[in-house]
Scaffold this active site. Structure first.
Site, PDB file in Angstrom:
ATOM      1  N   ASP A  43       0.848  -1.354  -0.005  1.00 43.76           N
ATOM      2  CA  ASP A  43       0.127   0.160  -0.209  1.00 43.76           C
ATOM      3  C   ASP A  43       0.872   1.388  -0.084  1.00 43.76           C
ATOM      4  O   ASP A  43       2.023   1.065   0.520  1.00 43.76           O
ATOM      5  CB  ASP A  43      -0.770   0.170   1.494  1.00 43.76           C
ATOM      6  CG  ASP A  43      -1.912  -1.098   1.185  1.00 43.76           C
ATOM      7  OD1 ASP A  43      -2.151  -1.734   0.139  1.00 43.76           O
ATOM      8  OD2 ASP A  43      -2.931  -0.707   2.118  1.00 43.76           O
ATOM      9  N   HIS A  91       3.687  -2.658   3.174  1.00 48.09           N
ATOM     10  CA  HIS A  91       3.603  -1.197   2.652  1.00 48.09           C
ATOM     11  C   HIS A  91       5.004  -1.045   1.443  1.00 48.09           C
ATOM     12  O   HIS A  91       5.968  -1.530   2.001  1.00 48.09           O
ATOM     13  CB  HIS A  91       3.692  -0.050   3.766  1.00 48.09           C
ATOM     14  CG  HIS A  91       2.525  -0.117   4.527  1.00 48.09           C
ATOM     15  ND1 HIS A  91       2.072  -0.860   5.505  1.00 48.09           N
ATOM     16  CD2 HIS A  91       1.076   0.498   4.500  1.00 48.09           C
ATOM     17  CE1 HIS A  91       0.761  -0.831   5.940  1.00 48.09           C
ATOM     18  NE2 HIS A  91       0.534   0.296   5.268  1.00 48.09           N
TER      19      HIS A  91
HETATM   20 NI    NI Z   1      -2.549   3.210   3.263  1.00 42.44          NI
END
Ligand code: NI
Length: 230
Positions: A49, A194
Site C-alpha cells: 500500500d 507497505h
Molecule cells: Ni494506506
C-alpha cells in the site's frame, strides 16, 4: 443528561466496531469486502500500500522480480500523479494495481460524494499513467462505514482488505515482520505490507524471507485477484 452521557461510550464503541478496519461487521456484508480468498487453494496474496515511492518502489520491484513474484499494489492517486513513470513500471512488470484513494483520508469521516471523488481522481491518475483502470480498491486504514458503501459500489470496485497485517510500518526488524506474517498466513490469506512507509529496508528484507518460506510450505505468492478467484 445522564442516560445520554451513559450511552455515548456505547455509541462510540459501536461506531468503532462498524467502521474500523480490524473488525468485520454489517458494513462488510453490504460492501462485500474481501479479507481473504478461498481457504482451499494453496495461494497467498502479497499487497503493498501507499506507493509509488521514488526510493522504495524501484527496490521492491527489483526484489519481486528476483523472487519471480507478482503482487498487488494499492496506489495513492497523489503519488501516481507525482511519479507516473513508477506506476507505469509496476504495471509493465506484470503486477496488479488497485485504488487506495487520492490523499489517503480516513473515509468514515467523509461523505460518499467525497469518497467518490477520491476514487475517481485516483482511477484517472492510474489510467493516465498506466492505461489500466483498477477493479480493486482498498480504503485507507481499512476504514469503512455505511457512507462508503454507495461510493465503492458506484465505481464498481471490489473492496479488498486483508487477514494478515504485517505491521511493517512500525519499523520492527525484518525477521520480526517476516515471523509475524508467517505465523498468521493460511491458504487464501491476503497480507498487508507497505511500499512507502518508515522502517528503511524492513519491508523489502521481510519479503525476501517471507516468499521462500511460503513456497517451502507449498503456498504460492499471487496477486489479490488471483487469491480471490474461485
Ligand atoms: Ni494506506
Amino acid at each position: 443528561m445522564l442516560p445520554l452521557l451513559a450511552t455515548a461510550p456505547v455509541a462510540g464503541g459501536l461506531a468503532y466496531l462498524l467502521c474500523y478496519g480490524g473488525v468485520r461487521g454489517p458494513v462488510d456484508w453490504l460492501m462485500r469486502t474481501h479479507a481473504h480468498g478461498p481457504r482451499d487453494r494453496a495461494v497467498v496474496a502479497l499487497t503493498f500500500d501507499d506507493g509509488p515511492d521514488p526510493e522504495r518502489t524501484p527496490q521492491l520491484l527489483d526484489a519481486l522480480d528476483a523472487l519471480d513474484v507478482k503482487a498487488t499494489f494499492f496506489l495513492l492517486g497523489s503519488k501516481v500523479d507525482a511519479y507516473p513513470a513508477l506506476a507505469r513500471r509496476i504495471v509493465d512488470a506484470g503486477h496488479e494495481v488497485g485504488n487506495h484513494t487520492y490523499r489517503h483520508p480516513y473515509l468514515p469521516l467523509h461523505r460518499s460524494r467525497s469518497v467518490v471523488r477520491e476514487l475517481m481522481q485516483t482511477d484517472r491518475a492510474i489510467a493516465q499513467s498506466t492505461g489500466v483502470v483498477p477493479r480493486l480498491a482498498r480504503p485507507p486504514y481499512g476504514g469503512r462505514s455505511p457512507f462508503n458503501v454507495r461510493a465503492f459500489a458506484k465505481l464498481e470496485k471490489r473492496v479488498v482488505l486483508w487477514d494478515v497485517n504485517s505491521f511493517d510500518w512500525r519499523g520492527a526488524p525484518a525477521d520480526e515482520v517476516a515471523t509475524r506474517v508467517l505465523e498468521r498466513v493460511r491458504p487464501g490469506s491476503i497480507v498487508l505490507l507497505h511500499d512507502a512507509r518508515d522502517g528503511g529496508e524492513t519491508t523489502i528484507e521481510a519479503v525476501k524471507q517471507i516468499v521462500p518460506a511460503l513456497r517451502a510450505r507449498g503456498l504460492a505468492p499471487v496477486t489479490a485477484s488471483q487469491a480471490l478467484a474461485r
